[in-house]
Scaffold this motif. Structure first.
Motif, short mmCIF file in Angstrom:
data_model
loop_
_atom_site.label_atom_id
_atom_site.label_comp_id
_atom_site.label_asym_id
_atom_site.label_seq_id
_atom_site.Cartn_x
_atom_site.Cartn_y
_atom_site.Cartn_z
N PHE A 164 0.83 -1.21 0.00
CA PHE A 164 0.00 0.00 0.00
C PHE A 164 0.87 1.26 0.00
CE2 PHE A 164 -2.50 -3.37 2.04
CZ PHE A 164 -3.63 -3.36 1.23
N TRP A 168 0.92 4.17 -2.95
CA TRP A 168 0.75 5.60 -2.66
C TRP A 168 1.94 6.40 -3.18
CZ3 TRP A 168 -2.74 9.09 -1.04
CH2 TRP A 168 -2.26 10.33 -0.64
N ARG A 169 3.14 5.91 -2.96
CA ARG A 169 4.34 6.64 -3.37
C ARG A 169 4.47 6.75 -4.88
NH1 ARG A 169 9.03 4.62 0.94
NH2 ARG A 169 8.17 5.78 2.74
N ALA A 172 2.36 9.60 -5.78
CA ALA A 172 2.98 10.85 -5.34
C ALA A 172 4.16 11.22 -6.23
CB ALA A 172 3.43 10.71 -3.89
N PRO A 188 -2.90 11.94 -6.00
CA PRO A 188 -2.37 10.66 -5.50
C PRO A 188 -3.41 9.82 -4.77
CG PRO A 188 -0.89 12.48 -4.98
CD PRO A 188 -2.16 13.08 -5.47
N ALA A 189 -4.36 10.48 -4.11
CA ALA A 189 -5.40 9.74 -3.39
C ALA A 189 -6.26 8.95 -4.37
CB ALA A 189 -6.25 10.69 -2.56
N PHE A 192 -4.33 6.03 -5.63
CA PHE A 192 -4.23 4.98 -4.61
C PHE A 192 -5.51 4.15 -4.56
CE2 PHE A 192 -4.90 3.62 -0.17
CZ PHE A 192 -3.78 2.82 -0.01
N CYS A 195 -5.69 1.89 -7.51
CA CYS A 195 -4.77 0.76 -7.35
C CYS A 195 -5.43 -0.35 -6.51
CB CYS A 195 -3.48 1.22 -6.69
SG CYS A 195 -2.37 2.12 -7.80
#
Length: 228
Positions: A164, A168-169, A172, A188-189, A192, A195
């Protein structure tokens, strides 16, 4: 007995630009009884057969020189644009990269569905490695270890949390690279969440392609400028 009357002598070598006497009876030259002497207006370029650079027989030497030229260079291959390396902008943070390397433009559907099916699920890990590496090479301010990113989504499942974090990275890093290119940035949210439901590669590849499209005409691996 022969006399010298009526003969053309070669004693006066300065009578023409070539050092030879004027041909007699040739239309347009002095001594032709049928036409008046040809005159040249001031500033008018000489005819290629009359002016300097011609042979004594009137054949233009430049035509012979033209025949010695090699083949013309091929056309129709546009040069790759050189974006150069920009100077560091005023107020930029310390360590501003100035320029980076362009990554590969990929088909989002092939990345998301096609190659994973063909490679029996192996390609997503290859994509994670290459994508993280390209983002780091594009903007050196993005600190990333592509190998650790792959380990996070493989062996990291043993610890539950690392996959996870890696997802997220990646979102970002995509946003940070878009910021450096001066284009609208992704969320990015949102990346995520997508994903988590299996649409992350499709969405992120679309966003990364927008980054590379910032440099039309550039090719993979070419040095391109950062705008922020």
């Amino acid at each position: 007995m022969d006399t010298d009357e009526g003969r053309t002598t070669l004693t006066n070598q300065s009578s023409t630009p070539h050092g030879y006497p004027e041909p007699q009876g040739f239309p347009g030259y002095r001594g032709d009884p049928g036409r008046p002497e040809r005159s040249m207006r001031e500033g008018q370029a000489p005819h290629p057969i009359d002016g300097p650079g011609t042979s004594t027989g009137g054949f233009p030497i430049y035509a012979f020189r033209e025949s010695l030229r090699g083949a013309e260079p091929e056309e129709g291959y546009p040069a790759t644009p050189d974006y150069g390396k920009p100077s560091e902008p005023d107020g930029a943070a310390e360590g501003f990269g100035g320029s980076g390397l362009l990554g590969k433009h990929r088909n989002p559907v092939v990345v998301w569905l096609g190659l994973p099916l063909i490679t029996l699920g192996v390609y997503p890990f290859v994509w994670i490695y290459r994508t993280n590496r390209e983002l780091g090479e594009y903007d050196r301010r993005i600190k990333v270890n592509p190998t650790l990113s792959v380990l996070a989504v493989t062996l990291g499942w043993l610890l539950v949390i690392p996959p996870f974090v890696a997802a997220w990275r990646l979102g970002a890093r995509t946003r940070a690279a878009q910021h450096a290119a001066g284009i609208p940035e992704t969320n990015p949210a949102l990346a995520f969440v997508l994903c988590l439901v299996g649409f992350g590669p499709l969405f992120l590849q679309l966003e990364i392609n927008r980054l590379w499209d910032r440099y039309p005409g550039a090719v993979e691996g070419q040095q391109v400028p950062l705008y922020r």
